[in-house]
Design an enzyme around this catalytic site. Structure first.
Site, PDB file in Angstrom:
ATOM      1  N   LYS A  33       0.702  -0.152  15.101  1.00 27.37           N
ATOM      2  CA  LYS A  33       2.099  -0.198  15.532  1.00 27.37           C
ATOM      3  C   LYS A  33       2.483  -1.419  16.382  1.00 27.37           C
ATOM      4  CE  LYS A  33       3.803   3.223  13.479  1.00 27.37           C
ATOM      5  NZ  LYS A  33       3.895   2.632  12.163  1.00 27.37           N
TER       6      LYS A  33
ATOM      7  N   PRO B 132      -4.595   0.276  18.718  1.00 26.26           N
ATOM      8  CA  PRO B 132      -4.316  -0.178  17.352  1.00 26.26           C
ATOM      9  C   PRO B 132      -4.382   0.915  16.270  1.00 26.26           C
ATOM     10  CG  PRO B 132      -6.411  -1.055  18.136  1.00 26.26           C
ATOM     11  CD  PRO B 132      -5.780  -0.373  19.298  1.00 26.26           C
TER      12      PRO B 132
ATOM     13  N   HIS C  70       0.845  -1.202   0.000  1.00 27.77           N
ATOM     14  CA  HIS C  70       0.000   0.000   0.000  1.00 27.77           C
ATOM     15  C   HIS C  70       0.880   1.252   0.000  1.00 27.77           C
ATOM     16  CE1 HIS C  70      -4.101  -1.676   1.542  1.00 27.77           C
ATOM     17  NE2 HIS C  70      -3.559  -2.450   0.622  1.00 27.77           N
TER      18      HIS C  70
ATOM     19  N   TYR D 241       3.762   6.526  10.130  1.00 26.27           N
ATOM     20  CA  TYR D 241       2.973   5.350   9.756  1.00 26.27           C
ATOM     21  C   TYR D 241       3.849   4.286   9.098  1.00 26.27           C
ATOM     22  CZ  TYR D 241      -1.332   2.811   8.771  1.00 26.27           C
ATOM     23  OH  TYR D 241      -2.320   1.870   8.765  1.00 26.27           O
TER      24      TYR D 241
ATOM     25  N   TYR E 227      -9.352   5.318   7.722  1.00 23.33           N
ATOM     26  CA  TYR E 227      -9.636   5.710   9.103  1.00 23.33           C
ATOM     27  C   TYR E 227     -10.688   6.807   9.080  1.00 23.33           C
ATOM     28  CZ  TYR E 227      -5.222   3.353  10.346  1.00 23.33           C
ATOM     29  OH  TYR E 227      -4.221   2.432  10.537  1.00 23.33           O
TER      30      TYR E 227
HETATM   31  P1  RFL Z   1       1.348 -11.989  21.675  1.00 24.07           P
HETATM   32  O1  RFL Z   1       0.874 -12.045  20.267  1.00 24.07           O
HETATM   33  O2  RFL Z   1       0.369 -11.619  22.732  1.00 24.07           O
HETATM   34  O3  RFL Z   1       2.012 -13.389  22.021  1.00 24.07           O
HETATM   35  C1  RFL Z   1       2.385 -13.736  23.334  1.00 24.07           C
HETATM   36  C2  RFL Z   1       2.286 -15.236  23.484  1.00 24.07           C
HETATM   37  O4  RFL Z   1       2.688 -15.601  24.805  1.00 24.07           O
HETATM   38  C3  RFL Z   1       1.797 -16.614  25.301  1.00 24.07           C
HETATM   39  N1  RFL Z   1       1.848 -16.590  26.759  1.00 24.07           N
HETATM   40  C4  RFL Z   1       2.550 -17.465  27.509  1.00 24.07           C
HETATM   41  N2  RFL Z   1       3.294 -18.519  27.164  1.00 24.07           N
HETATM   42  C5  RFL Z   1       3.890 -19.225  28.173  1.00 24.07           C
HETATM   43  N3  RFL Z   1       3.746 -18.911  29.489  1.00 24.07           N
HETATM   44  C6  RFL Z   1       3.010 -17.862  29.882  1.00 24.07           C
HETATM   45  N4  RFL Z   1       2.877 -17.543  31.180  1.00 24.07           N
HETATM   46  C7  RFL Z   1       2.375 -17.081  28.872  1.00 24.07           C
HETATM   47  N5  RFL Z   1       1.564 -15.987  28.885  1.00 24.07           N
HETATM   48  C8  RFL Z   1       1.274 -15.708  27.613  1.00 24.07           C
HETATM   49  C9  RFL Z   1       0.457 -16.226  24.713  1.00 24.07           C
HETATM   50  O5  RFL Z   1      -0.430 -17.340  24.658  1.00 24.07           O
HETATM   51  C10 RFL Z   1       0.856 -15.732  23.329  1.00 24.07           C
HETATM   52  O6  RFL Z   1       0.819 -16.754  22.357  1.00 24.07           O
HETATM   53  O7  RFL Z   1       2.579 -10.958  21.831  1.00 24.07           O
HETATM   54  P2  RFL Z   1       3.776 -10.643  20.797  1.00 24.07           P
HETATM   55  O8  RFL Z   1       4.368 -11.907  20.234  1.00 24.07           O
HETATM   56  O9  RFL Z   1       4.631  -9.656  21.479  1.00 24.07           O
HETATM   57  O10 RFL Z   1       3.051  -9.941  19.541  1.00 24.07           O
HETATM   58  C11 RFL Z   1       2.418  -8.691  19.673  1.00 24.07           C
HETATM   59  C12 RFL Z   1       1.263  -8.576  18.675  1.00 24.07           C
HETATM   60  O11 RFL Z   1       0.446  -9.709  18.794  1.00 24.07           O
HETATM   61  C13 RFL Z   1       0.442  -7.293  18.901  1.00 24.07           C
HETATM   62  O12 RFL Z   1       1.268  -6.203  19.195  1.00 24.07           O
HETATM   63  C14 RFL Z   1      -0.413  -6.918  17.657  1.00 24.07           C
HETATM   64  O13 RFL Z   1      -1.360  -7.899  17.392  1.00 24.07           O
HETATM   65  C15 RFL Z   1      -1.116  -5.564  17.884  1.00 24.07           C
HETATM   66  N6  RFL Z   1      -2.022  -5.204  16.782  1.00 24.07           N
HETATM   67  C16 RFL Z   1      -1.531  -4.647  15.620  1.00 24.07           C
HETATM   68  N7  RFL Z   1      -0.202  -4.463  15.448  1.00 24.07           N
HETATM   69  C17 RFL Z   1       0.297  -3.968  14.275  1.00 24.07           C
HETATM   70  O14 RFL Z   1       1.514  -3.792  14.152  1.00 24.07           O
HETATM   71  N8  RFL Z   1      -0.534  -3.676  13.202  1.00 24.07           N
HETATM   72  C18 RFL Z   1      -1.878  -3.847  13.288  1.00 24.07           C
HETATM   73  O15 RFL Z   1      -2.566  -3.628  12.291  1.00 24.07           O
HETATM   74  C19 RFL Z   1      -2.435  -4.309  14.544  1.00 24.07           C
HETATM   75  N9  RFL Z   1      -3.750  -4.486  14.683  1.00 24.07           N
HETATM   76  C20 RFL Z   1      -3.398  -5.413  16.925  1.00 24.07           C
HETATM   77  C21 RFL Z   1      -4.245  -5.023  15.846  1.00 24.07           C
HETATM   78  C22 RFL Z   1      -3.942  -5.983  18.080  1.00 24.07           C
HETATM   79  C23 RFL Z   1      -5.300  -6.164  18.186  1.00 24.07           C
HETATM   80  N10 RFL Z   1      -5.772  -6.785  19.381  1.00 24.07           N
HETATM   81  C24 RFL Z   1      -6.847  -7.668  19.464  1.00 24.07           C
HETATM   82  C25 RFL Z   1      -5.005  -6.677  20.610  1.00 24.07           C
HETATM   83  C26 RFL Z   1      -5.607  -5.197  15.938  1.00 24.07           C
HETATM   84  C27 RFL Z   1      -6.147  -5.739  17.119  1.00 24.07           C
HETATM   85  C28 RFL Z   1      -7.643  -5.861  17.158  1.00 24.07           C
HETATM   86  C1  PHB Z   2      -6.092  -4.382  10.638  1.00 19.99           C
HETATM   87  O1  PHB Z   2      -6.082  -4.610   9.418  1.00 19.99           O
HETATM   88  O2  PHB Z   2      -6.445  -5.244  11.463  1.00 19.99           O
HETATM   89  C2  PHB Z   2      -5.697  -3.033  11.123  1.00 19.99           C
HETATM   90  C3  PHB Z   2      -5.299  -2.059  10.217  1.00 19.99           C
HETATM   91  C4  PHB Z   2      -4.914  -0.809  10.675  1.00 19.99           C
HETATM   92  C5  PHB Z   2      -4.945  -0.542  12.029  1.00 19.99           C
HETATM   93  C6  PHB Z   2      -5.328  -1.527  12.939  1.00 19.99           C
HETATM   94  C7  PHB Z   2      -5.705  -2.775  12.483  1.00 19.99           C
HETATM   95  O3  PHB Z   2      -4.591   0.696  12.474  1.00 19.99           O
END
Ligand code: RFL
Ligand code: PHB
Length: 388
Positions: free
Chosen positions: A296, A292, A72, A383, A200
Site C-alpha cells: 500500500k 509492506p 494481475h 488490495y 503471500y
Molecule cells: P520516498 O520514496 O522515501 O522519497 C522521499 C525522498 O525525499 C528525499 N529526502 C529529502 N530531500 C530533501 N531534503 C530532505 N531533508 C530530505 N529528506 C529526504 C529522499 O532522499 C527521497 O528521495 O517517499 P515517497 O515519494 O513518499 O514514496 C513512498 C514510497 O517510496 C513507499 O511508500 C513505497 O516504497 C513503500 N513500499 C511499497 N509500496 C507499494 O505501494 N507497493 C509495494 O509493493 C511496496 N513494497 C515498499 C515495498 C517499501 C519497501 N521499503 C524498503 C521501505 C517494499 C519495501 C521493501
Molecule cells: C514487491 O514486489 O516488492 C512487493 C509485492 C507485494 C508486497 C510488497 C512488496 O506486499
C-alpha cells in the site's frame, strides 16, 4: 529563486506532483537530498493499484508502464503447505499492475528532463520558513552556498526521515505508531518468478513473499528478526529458508540464482496528523508508513498526490476551499490502508513468543479466507485499492 510550489523530496510523491502541476501550468521546483542514481537504486514497491496506474497515465508517464507492466487478476495465499487464489476480477471486477517503483521514478525523471523541469539534487540543510503566512520560503545548502526559494506552497514529499513533518510544531502534530517485532529481508534476482501471481505465505518459521518485476526478474522476501543483518545471509541460506516456507509444489520448481540486491527493511505502521500546517502539505511516506504486506505504501503516496494536486490546482483556478479539506480527505483513505496493512501483517507473520493457539488461530483465519467468498471479497476490495 521563485516558484509556485516548492517540493521537498524527489521520490515518487514529489516527482509525480511536479509533473501533474506542470501539465496544469503550475510551476514547481523539486529539492532532493540524494543523487538521481541513489534514488533510482532503491528497490521498493512493485504492485500498483489501478488508481495509481490511472494517475500515472494522467501525468503523461504511462506509456512504458502500459507496455511493460504486467496485469494481475489476483494473488495467491499459502499456509499449512496449501495454496489458494483470491481472484480480484471475479470478486470485485478489478486488477492490479506489477511495475517497479524504480521504473516509475525513471519515467518521471525522463518526463521532467523533457520539459527542463527544475529538480535540484544534493541539497542539504533544508529549512521551511514562514509556513503560517501567505509567503513561505525554503532555504537549502548546495555546494557550500545557501540558497532561498520563495513560493506559494511547500509540498513535504521527503519521506519518513525528511524535514517537512518535523517543521510542524509539536503542539499541533499528533503521531500514531506501531513497530512490528520483525523485518523483511528482500532479494532481487534475475530468475523467472516462482509463481505467476504475487504469493503471500504464512509458515510457522515466518512469513515469505514471492513477487516479481517482470518475467525474468523476481523479487522475494522472508521475515527476519529485527537484529538480523544482510551479511548473515548468503544467497544459499536465503533460498533454503524461502523454500522451506513455501508449499512444496512451488518450492520444488522455483529457479534460483545469484542475488543482485539484498536488503532488510523494518516494518511499522505510522500516521502523522494533520497532513497540513499553514502552507505546508505533507504527502506520502512523510506523513505515513505502512508495513509492506498488502503493497500500500506507494499507492497511498499516489492517492495523497491526487488529493493535493486537486486542491492546489483548484486554488489557482480560483477555488481555495479544497486546500482546507486536503488533510481530512487524504487521512480517511490513509487510515483504511493502515488498517488493511496491519490486518494482513498480523495474519501472515510469526510473532516472537507466539503460542501454539495463536499459530492455529492464524491458520484458522486463513482457512476461513480460503472458504469464504465474503472474506475474499473484502481482501480483494482492499488490495485493488479503495476508490479516491
Ligand atoms: P520516498 O520514496 O522515501 O522519497 C522521499 C525522498 O525525499 C528525499 N529526502 C529529502 N530531500 C530533501 N531534503 C530532505 N531533508 C530530505 N529528506 C529526504 C529522499 O532522499 C527521497 O528521495 O517517499 P515517497 O515519494 O513518499 O514514496 C513512498 C514510497 O517510496 C513507499 O511508500 C513505497 O516504497 C513503500 N513500499 C511499497 N509500496 C507499494 O505501494 N507497493 C509495494 O509493493 C511496496 N513494497 C515498499 C515495498 C517499501 C519497501 N521499503 C524498503 C521501505 C517494499 C519495501 C521493501
Ligand atoms: C514487491 O514486489 O516488492 C512487493 C509485492 C507485494 C508486497 C510488497 C512488496 O506486499
Amino acid at each position: 529563486m521563485r516558484t509556485q510550489v516548492c517540493i521537498i523530496g524527489g521520490g515518487p510523491s514529489g516527482l509525480l506532483l511536479s509533473e501533474l502541476l506542470y501539465r496544469h501550468g503550475i510551476d514547481s521546483v523539486v529539492l532532493e537530498r540524494q543523487s538521481r542514481t541513489h534514488v533510482l537504486g532503491r528497490i521498493r514497491a512493485g504492485v500498483l493499484e489501478f488508481g495509481t496506474v490511472e494517475l500515472l497515465r494522467r501525468a503523461g508517464v504511462g506509456a512504458r508502464m502500459d507496455r511493460q507492466g504486467i496485469i494481475h487478476d489476483g494473488i495467491v495465499v499459502a499456509a499449512e503447505g496449501r495454496a489458494f487464489r483470491v481472484d480480484f476480477r471475479q470478486h470485485v471486477g478489478k486488477q492490479v499492475m506489477v511495475y517497479g517503483q524504480t521504473e516509475i521514478t525513471q519515467d518521471l525523471y525522463d518526463a521532467a528532463d523533457a520539459r527542463d523541469g527544475r529538480i535540484i539534487h544534493g541539497v542539504d540543510a533544508v529549512t521551511l520558513n514562514d509556513l503560517e503566512t501567505d509567503a513561505p520560503w525554503v532555504s537549502y545548502g548546495l555546494d557550500g552556498t545557501t540558497e532561498r526559494i520563495d513560493c506559494d506552497f511547500v509540498a513535504g514529499c521527503d519521506g519518513f526521515h525528511g524535514v517537512s513533518r518535523r517543521s510542524i510544531p509539536a503542539r499541533v502534530l499528533r503521531e500514531y505508531e506501531k513497530v512490528y517485532p520483525f523485518g523483511w529481508l528482500g532479494v532481487l534476482s534475475e530468475t523467472p518468478p516462482a509463481s505467476d501471481e504475487v504469493l503471500y505465505a504464512n509458515h510457522p518459521d515466518g512469513f515469505a513473499l514471492c513477487s516479481m518485476r517482470n518475467t525474468a526478474l523476481s523479487r522475494y522476501y522472508i521475515q527476519t528478526s529485527l537484529d538480523d543483518h544482510v551479511d548473515n545471509w548468503s544467497d544459499q541460506a536465503f533460498w533454503d529458508t524461502l523454500r522451506r516456507r513455501l508449499p512444496a509444489h512451488i518450492a520444488d520448481t522455483m529457479i534460483t540464482g545469484p542475488s543482485i540486491e539484498k536488503s532488510i527493511a523494518p516494518l511499522r505502521s505510522y500516521v502523522a496528523e494533520p497532513m497540513r500546517w499553514g502552507r505546508l502539505f505533507l504527502a506520502g511516506d512523510a506523513a505515513h508508513i505502512v508495513p509492506p504486506t498488502g503493497a500500500k505504501g506507494l499507492n497511498l503516496a499516489a492517492s495523497d498526490i491526487h488529493y493535493l494536486f486537486s486542491a492546489i490546482s483548484a486554488y489557482y483556478d480560483g477555488d481555495p476551499d479544497l486546500l482546507d479539506t486536503y488533510s481530512d480527505r487524504a487521512l480517511a483513505r490513509v487510515w483504511n490502508a493502515i488498517r488493511f496493512s496491519w490486518w494482513f501483517t498480523e495474519r501472515m507473520h510469526r510473532f516472537p513468543g507466539q503460542t501454539g493457539i495463536e499459530q492455529r488461530l492464524q491458520e484458522a483465519e486463513i482457512a476461513y479466507l480460503e472458504q469464504s467468498e465474503f472474506a475474499q471479497k473484502s481482501l480483494a476490495e482492499n488490495y485493488v485499492g479503495m476508490p479516491y
